[in-house]
Design an enzyme around this catalytic site. Structure first.
Site, PDB file in Angstrom:
ATOM      1  N   ASP A 197      -8.994   4.600   4.730  1.00 40.10           N
ATOM      2  CA  ASP A 197      -8.077   3.585   4.200  1.00 40.10           C
ATOM      3  C   ASP A 197      -8.858   2.296   3.914  1.00 40.10           C
ATOM      4  OD1 ASP A 197      -5.737   2.374   3.364  1.00 40.10           O
ATOM      5  OD2 ASP A 197      -5.073   1.845   5.386  1.00 40.10           O
TER       6      ASP A 197
ATOM      7  N   ASN B  23      -8.711  -4.259   5.335  1.00 38.60           N
ATOM      8  CA  ASN B  23      -9.519  -3.582   6.348  1.00 38.60           C
ATOM      9  C   ASN B  23     -11.010  -3.888   6.260  1.00 38.60           C
ATOM     10  OD1 ASN B  23      -7.197  -2.465   7.372  1.00 38.60           O
ATOM     11  ND2 ASN B  23      -7.362  -0.604   6.128  1.00 38.60           N
TER      12      ASN B  23
ATOM     13  N   ASP C  31      -9.193  -0.888  11.319  1.00 39.72           N
ATOM     14  CA  ASP C  31      -8.109   0.057  11.040  1.00 39.72           C
ATOM     15  C   ASP C  31      -8.665   1.415  10.621  1.00 39.72           C
ATOM     16  OD1 ASP C  31      -5.551   0.935  10.958  1.00 39.72           O
ATOM     17  OD2 ASP C  31      -4.939  -0.193   9.186  1.00 39.72           O
TER      18      ASP C  31
END
Length: 252
Positions: free
Chosen positions: A169, A174, A189
């Protein structure tokens, strides 16, 4: 101090001194949070800039992961000009991750796994329409899944030849950036980290940054920097598009 409730439904709290965070999951999501803990521990052992696990607690109604903070601000908070300056070091950090030995990675997020997840999400009628492109929001989810399935065989062959350790992701919230030097200080994350086709990461990173760029010229410059940094001479646009069609079906 509460920070945010993420897309996963977990709650994130920042310690008063800003040097640590606690991510709290319900009992139903405790196993997924323990998976993020395990991924952070594995990455730290391989020299990747990610939060350090400080503590892990199992409670009657869930679990809590306490981890160190990565200094800086999320890339999503940068103006376009600053993001473009930070972009090469972001690409470099992603490249360090992709360069890890995939055969030594114990975590899988390959295409077969993610397609099965998408089929489950679609089967439960749980697709989040907000994650879909404007062109796809009125299309039945079962048709979106069928479109992905038609390409599955060729994409599985490509993945077998180009499987790396992926973030899972790599969106702008992030990547953490030093606001003074505009260099990437680490990634956060990482609950979806695992081995997969590198294009699954590249598709998400380029698409998520699109809304920040000041215009097409800046977006094209960023794409060129990303692929040059990662040593990809001829990016496969169809492969990028495939993973952009798959990813929204896997959240739910």
């Amino acid at each position: 101090m509460p920070v945010v409730a993420g897309e996963s439904g977990d709650f994130v709290y920042r310690r008063g001194d800003g040097r640590a965070y606690a991510k709290v999951a319900t009992a139903a999501r405790s196993e997924e949070l323990s998976g993020e803990r395990d991924r952070l521990l594995w990455l730290h052992g391989n020299g990747i800039l990610v939060p350090e696990v400080i503590d892990w607690q199992i409670m009657e109604d869930g679990a809590c992961l306490i981890m160190s903070a990565i200094e800086g601000v999320p890339a999503v908070d940068l103006p376009a000009s600053d993001l473009l300056h930070a972009w090469p070091s972001m690409a470099q950090q992603l490249g360090f991750l992709h360069a890890l030995d995939a055969d030594q990675c114990p975590f899988d997020r390959g295409l077969a796994t993610m397609f099965a997840r998408a089929a489950d999400v679609v089967g439960r009628n749980a697709v989040n329409r907000d994650f879909l492109s404007d062109d796809d929001r009125e299309t039945p989810a079962i048709d979106l899944l069928a479109r992905v399935e038609r390409e599955l065989a060729v994409r599985l062959e490509q993945e077998a030849r180009d499987r790396v350790v992926c973030h899972g992701d790599p969106c702008m919230p992030n990547f953490m950036i030093d606001p003074q030097t505009l260099r990437c200080t680490g990634m956060i994350d990482l609950g979806r980290l695992g081995t997969a086709d590198r294009y699954s990461d590249l598709a998400l990173m380029t698409a998520n940054a699109r809304e920040i760029w000041a215009g097409p010229a800046q977006e094209q410059r960023a794409r060129a920097i990303l692929f040059e940094t990662l040593g990809i001479a001829a990016p496969d646009r169809a492969r990028l598009d495939f993973y952009l069609r798959l990813d929204p079906l896997t959240w739910g």
